[in-house]
Design a protein around this motif. Structure first.
Motif, short mmCIF file in Angstrom:
data_model
loop_
_atom_site.label_atom_id
_atom_site.label_comp_id
_atom_site.label_asym_id
_atom_site.label_seq_id
_atom_site.Cartn_x
_atom_site.Cartn_y
_atom_site.Cartn_z
N ASP A 51 -5.43 8.24 -12.55
CA ASP A 51 -5.55 7.69 -11.18
C ASP A 51 -5.40 6.16 -11.19
O ASP A 51 -4.67 5.59 -10.37
CB ASP A 51 -6.88 8.08 -10.55
CG ASP A 51 -6.92 9.53 -10.11
OD1 ASP A 51 -5.85 10.16 -10.03
OD2 ASP A 51 -8.03 10.04 -9.84
N SER A 53 -3.94 4.30 -13.28
CA SER A 53 -2.60 3.82 -13.70
C SER A 53 -1.70 3.52 -12.51
O SER A 53 -0.73 2.77 -12.63
CB SER A 53 -1.92 4.85 -14.62
OG SER A 53 -1.41 5.95 -13.87
N THR A 54 -2.03 4.09 -11.36
CA THR A 54 -1.19 3.88 -10.17
C THR A 54 -1.51 2.57 -9.44
O THR A 54 -0.81 2.20 -8.50
CB THR A 54 -1.36 5.04 -9.15
OG1 THR A 54 -2.68 5.00 -8.61
CG2 THR A 54 -1.11 6.40 -9.81
N LEU A 55 -2.59 1.89 -9.85
CA LEU A 55 -3.07 0.76 -9.05
C LEU A 55 -2.58 -0.64 -9.43
O LEU A 55 -2.28 -1.44 -8.54
CB LEU A 55 -4.61 0.75 -9.04
CG LEU A 55 -5.29 1.99 -8.44
CD1 LEU A 55 -6.80 1.82 -8.51
CD2 LEU A 55 -4.86 2.21 -7.00
N GLN A 84 8.64 -3.14 -14.26
CA GLN A 84 8.29 -1.93 -13.52
C GLN A 84 8.74 -0.67 -14.27
O GLN A 84 8.07 0.37 -14.22
CB GLN A 84 8.90 -1.96 -12.11
CG GLN A 84 8.45 -0.80 -11.22
CD GLN A 84 6.94 -0.77 -10.99
OE1 GLN A 84 6.33 -1.77 -10.64
NE2 GLN A 84 6.31 0.40 -11.20
N ASP A 88 6.37 2.37 -15.12
CA ASP A 88 6.68 3.77 -14.75
C ASP A 88 6.47 4.70 -15.94
O ASP A 88 5.96 5.82 -15.78
CB ASP A 88 8.12 3.88 -14.27
CG ASP A 88 8.38 3.20 -12.93
OD1 ASP A 88 7.40 2.88 -12.22
OD2 ASP A 88 9.56 2.99 -12.59
N GLN A 91 2.78 5.28 -16.37
CA GLN A 91 2.24 6.17 -15.34
C GLN A 91 2.64 7.62 -15.58
O GLN A 91 1.85 8.55 -15.37
CB GLN A 91 2.70 5.72 -13.95
CG GLN A 91 2.02 4.41 -13.55
CD GLN A 91 2.56 3.85 -12.25
OE1 GLN A 91 3.68 4.13 -11.85
NE2 GLN A 91 1.77 3.04 -11.59
N ALA A 95 -0.20 10.42 -16.39
CA ALA A 95 -0.37 11.55 -15.47
C ALA A 95 -0.52 12.88 -16.21
O ALA A 95 -1.04 13.85 -15.66
CB ALA A 95 0.81 11.62 -14.51
#
Ligand code: ASC
Length: 128
Positions: A51, A53-55, A84, A88, A91, A95
């Protein structure tokens, strides 16, 4: 109003701090056999890492390369798309941690895969 640069820096550092506690401190330690494997604890840490990792990557915007003390390389702002692309990858691997954490062998494998994405970004974009 948009957050001030120093607040963005503090936010991303805070998130990485909690990610580090849960990834290295809990999952990494379990993977290395330095901490006993407890499924519920591992799944909880894995969900937090996934969770969180998305911030932080939205908080590397223009102007957040200066000001308060931080270890972010100026290279991040020279080619944000390249930065980025490494975010990615992190992330994507993070996940997969919650499902992998259900079993010690799969957790170890996924901690290794995720750790490579941490290191890949640190080697290039984190100042010593
Ligand atoms: C950790 C941690 C990192 C990564 C990296 C993986 O536990 O704090 O930065 O794993 O060392 O190679």
């Amino acid at each position: 109003a948009a957050p001030k640069p120093e607040d963005e820096i503090r936010y991303r550092q805070s998130v990485f701090n909690v990610i580090g506690r849960n990834f290295g401190g809990v999952l990494g330690a379990i993977a290395k056999g330095e901490r006993p494997y407890d499924q519920a604890e591992a799944v909880k840490a894995a969900k937090l890492v996934a969770d969180l990792s998305t911030l932080p990557f939205a908080s590397f915007g223009p102007g957040t390369d200066a000001g308060a003390s931080h270890k972010s390389s100026p290279k991040i702002w020279e080619d944000p798309a390249k930065f980025q692309s490494l975010a990615d990858k992190f992330q994507l691997e993070a996940a997969k941690l919650p499902a992998a954490a259900a079993d010690l062998a799969t957790l170890k494998a996924q901690v290794a895969e995720t750790g490579k994405t941490c290191k890949g970004c640190h080697d290039e974009y984190r100042l010593k």
